[in-house]
Design a protein around this motif. Sequence first.
Motif, PDB file in Angstrom:
ATOM      1  N   ARG A  10      35.417  19.401  72.218  1.00 49.77           N
ATOM      2  CA  ARG A  10      36.741  20.021  72.074  1.00 49.77           C
ATOM      3  C   ARG A  10      37.127  20.075  70.605  1.00 49.77           C
ATOM      4  O   ARG A  10      37.013  19.093  69.877  1.00 49.77           O
ATOM      5  CB  ARG A  10      37.788  19.231  72.856  1.00 49.77           C
ATOM      6  CG  ARG A  10      39.179  19.856  72.833  1.00 49.77           C
ATOM      7  CD  ARG A  10      40.142  19.035  73.693  1.00 49.77           C
ATOM      8  NE  ARG A  10      41.463  19.632  73.717  1.00 49.77           N
ATOM      9  CZ  ARG A  10      42.415  19.380  72.825  1.00 49.77           C
ATOM     10  NH1 ARG A  10      42.168  18.537  71.824  1.00 49.77           N
ATOM     11  NH2 ARG A  10      43.595  19.952  72.921  1.00 49.77           N
ATOM     12  N   ILE A  11      37.590  21.254  70.192  1.00 54.60           N
ATOM     13  CA  ILE A  11      38.044  21.439  68.802  1.00 54.60           C
ATOM     14  C   ILE A  11      39.452  20.877  68.672  1.00 54.60           C
ATOM     15  O   ILE A  11      40.367  21.276  69.392  1.00 54.60           O
ATOM     16  CB  ILE A  11      38.005  22.934  68.422  1.00 54.60           C
ATOM     17  CG1 ILE A  11      36.581  23.474  68.575  1.00 54.60           C
ATOM     18  CG2 ILE A  11      38.504  23.138  67.003  1.00 54.60           C
ATOM     19  CD1 ILE A  11      36.479  24.973  68.350  1.00 54.60           C
ATOM     20  N   LYS A  14      44.225  23.017  66.259  1.00 47.95           N
ATOM     21  CA  LYS A  14      44.763  24.008  67.200  1.00 47.95           C
ATOM     22  C   LYS A  14      44.477  25.429  66.750  1.00 47.95           C
ATOM     23  O   LYS A  14      44.101  26.295  67.562  1.00 47.95           O
ATOM     24  CB  LYS A  14      46.273  23.798  67.347  1.00 47.95           C
ATOM     25  CG  LYS A  14      46.916  24.699  68.381  1.00 47.95           C
ATOM     26  CD  LYS A  14      48.397  24.376  68.520  1.00 47.95           C
ATOM     27  CE  LYS A  14      49.038  25.293  69.564  1.00 47.95           C
ATOM     28  NZ  LYS A  14      50.488  25.008  69.710  1.00 47.95           N
ATOM     29  N   ARG A  17      40.817  26.189  67.149  1.00 42.84           N
ATOM     30  CA  ARG A  17      40.499  26.310  68.571  1.00 42.84           C
ATOM     31  C   ARG A  17      40.942  27.650  69.132  1.00 42.84           C
ATOM     32  O   ARG A  17      40.235  28.288  69.920  1.00 42.84           O
ATOM     33  CB  ARG A  17      41.182  25.167  69.339  1.00 42.84           C
ATOM     34  CG  ARG A  17      40.824  25.144  70.817  1.00 42.84           C
ATOM     35  CD  ARG A  17      41.283  23.868  71.494  1.00 42.84           C
ATOM     36  NE  ARG A  17      42.721  23.725  71.494  1.00 42.84           N
ATOM     37  CZ  ARG A  17      43.395  22.802  70.820  1.00 42.84           C
ATOM     38  NH1 ARG A  17      42.734  21.921  70.051  1.00 42.84           N
ATOM     39  NH2 ARG A  17      44.704  22.727  70.868  1.00 42.84           N
TER      40      ARG A  17
END
Length: 253
Positions: A10-11, A14, A17
């Motif tokens: 998960r990146i 924000k 992502r």
Amino acid sequence: MGRGKINISRIENKTTRQVTFAKRRAGLLKKTHELSVLCDAQIGLIIFSTNGKLYEFCSDPLSMENIIKKYQLATGTRIVEQNDTEQLHGEMRRIKSETHNLQLILQRYTGDDLTSLTLGELNELENVLEHSSHKVRTRKFEILQQQMENLQRKEQLLEQDNEQMFHLIKEHQAAAASYEQQQHMTKIEEVERMGMNNVNVNNVSVLDQFPFGGEEQPSSVLQLATLNPPPPPNFYPYRLLPTQPNLQDYTLN
């Protein structure tokens, strides 16, 4: 050289992502369309973003509902239809439970209710708070650094403006001083020229009225007055009376 292997996780950022999601979503939809056209496959693709936004793709001429029905027939699954009232009550109970849990978490973060927590939960809460405080300090330092850089840039711009204004003022003062000096010299020259003209006019007018032939010319009005004193008040020029004989006849006789 080949591309390196990307760690699939998960990146955290924000913005990064969101950008990655947009790029890979477009690529996935493109590949799905190509697979549907090239292989005449019936494909239904449903995508939900982190914010809950829906993206879908369905191969022509089918619709998403047809694809779902085919899926149910192929897998033998069926969506259970429930009463709307029961569904609403269940949704309300779920929302209340989530709200209560969120309130408890907030109370733990603020330190209001810690009596029911165990030692492990307290350690976990401490780690979470330390990590959050570290992120807050990092962000605070970044903002302060940005503000310092902005203030330094403003200071440099103000110094440049101040130097320009200083040079302009100096140039204006020098030009004003030169202009005043020039005007002063012009006035002095005019006064000297007017004085010389007045002296020449006076001397010429007085000397023209009293010419002296063969003698030294007086240089001033006082010398002229001493050379030609005024006649006495009872002075009358001598003249021959008509009754007197002619002097030339008298001398001949």
